[in-house]
Enzyme design. Structure first.
Site, short mmCIF file in Angstrom:
data_model
loop_
_atom_site.label_atom_id
_atom_site.label_comp_id
_atom_site.label_asym_id
_atom_site.label_seq_id
_atom_site.Cartn_x
_atom_site.Cartn_y
_atom_site.Cartn_z
N GLU A 154 35.01 33.38 50.64
CA GLU A 154 36.26 32.91 51.28
C GLU A 154 37.53 32.95 51.11
OE1 GLU A 154 37.03 29.92 53.68
OE2 GLU A 154 36.98 27.96 52.88
N THR A 171 44.69 29.61 58.20
CA THR A 171 44.73 28.96 56.48
C THR A 171 46.22 29.74 55.55
OG1 THR A 171 42.44 28.39 56.19
CG2 THR A 171 43.74 28.02 54.26
#
Ligand code: HSE
Length: 307
Positions: free
Chosen positions: A129, A182
């Site tokens: 991630e 993000t």
């Protein structure tokens, strides 16, 4: 023991309005499929990617990075091949990178006879991630791996709490077809927040957790408010306020940005309301030039599933 496993790795909603970087829940109807296969040849290889154009080199692919982290730690007497059938668009705000990062380690763990618990799997998945968002956070990974609602009590050492899911809770989502990275939507956030906002936010987090435990839908409605992050990020999402107003008017308990956006989620009591909310938000976006997709999903209390 099996040499191959096929899994469904679900999309997830992080933050859940008030719980930036700590709360998340798992979706039922949207997700990737992955096949993980044991090989005699050592190492991690990504052998197939369908759906989106993503790197095959394990070191550059989130599924590969999490797999390598786990592989280096466990040092198993075999290698693994990973096939990714990507359905969740990268940069959609519904945990696309998490589904890949969690799926590879989940599959490897299953093929090795489940030596690791779910917290340890989340720990390795965080390494993948981090490649996508340039920071290790587990608020999408934990609900993908544990299912239901989760709260990341601490990232280091990693501590995850499983929260109950009220049985009549449904999610509605709209995914405007624009990409928000993000890393970029984190970069616009303030480093400090006023104490009054912090007080409102932690009161909402505590209330939401209590409401999930007591299936108190009125309190869920009261608590689904984000005074810290939404004011900054909503500028990145066209027509956010119009969607939110329409969703609340149609009966949603709450509406907020899903993860780092651009997807927007709503929670509703009952499928009929969730579907009415879907119609209302479709009407808003149909008036615009931006392509979009909508979904209604029950909360997935299982997380990643073996197919
Ligand atoms: N909590 C993270 C964020 C989730 O909002 O930046 C990103 O998917």
């Amino acid at each position: 023991m099996e040499n191959e496993i096929k899994i469904f790795s679900p999309a997830t909603v992080a933050n859940v309005a008030c719980g930036f970087d700590v709360l998340g829940f798992c979706l039922d109807t949207i997700g990737d499929e992955m096949v993980i296969r044991k090989t005699e040849e050592k190492g991690i290889r990504i052998t197939k990617i369908e759906g989106y154009d993503l790197p095959f080199e394990a070191e550059k692919n989130v599924a590969g990075v999490s797999a390598l982290a786990m592989y280096k730690d466990l040092k198993p007497d075999c290698g693994f091949e990973i096939e990714i059938y990507k359905k969740i668009k990268p940069g959609s705000g519904i945990g696309s990178s998490s589904a890949s990062a969690a799926g590879s380690v989940f599959g490897m763990n299953a093929l090795l006879g489940y030596p690791l618990d779910k917290t340890k799997l989340t720990y390795f998945a965080m390494k993948g991630e981090a490649l996508a968002s340039q920071c290790e956070h587990a608020d999408n990974l934990a609900p993908a791996i544990f299912g239901g609602f989760t709260l990341v009590k601490s990232a280091n050492p990693l501590q995850i709490l499983e929260l109950p899911t009220p049985s009549d809770l449904y999610a509605t989502l709209i995914h405007p077809q624009i990409e928000i990275k993000t890393s970029e939507s984190r970069a616009i956030l303030p480093k400090e927040i006023p104490l009054s906002n912090a007080i409102a936010q932690w009161a909402n987090v505590g209330s939401l957790v209590h409401a999930l435990h007591t299936s108190d839908y009125d309190l869920i409605k009261d608590a689904l408010n984000d005074v810290v992050i939404e004011p900054y990020r909503k500028q990145l999402i066209p027509h956010f306020d119009a969607v939110k107003n329409a969703a609340l008017k149609a009966g949603a308990l709450g509406c907020a940005i899903s993860g780092s956006g651009p997807s927007i989620f709503m929670l509703s009591k009952g499928k009929a309301v969730a579907e009415a909310v879907e119609e209302a938000i479709k009407n808003v976006y149909s008036e615009t030039a931006i392509a979009f997709e909508t979904y209604v999903s029950k909360i997935n209390t299982e997380g990643i599933q073996v197919l």
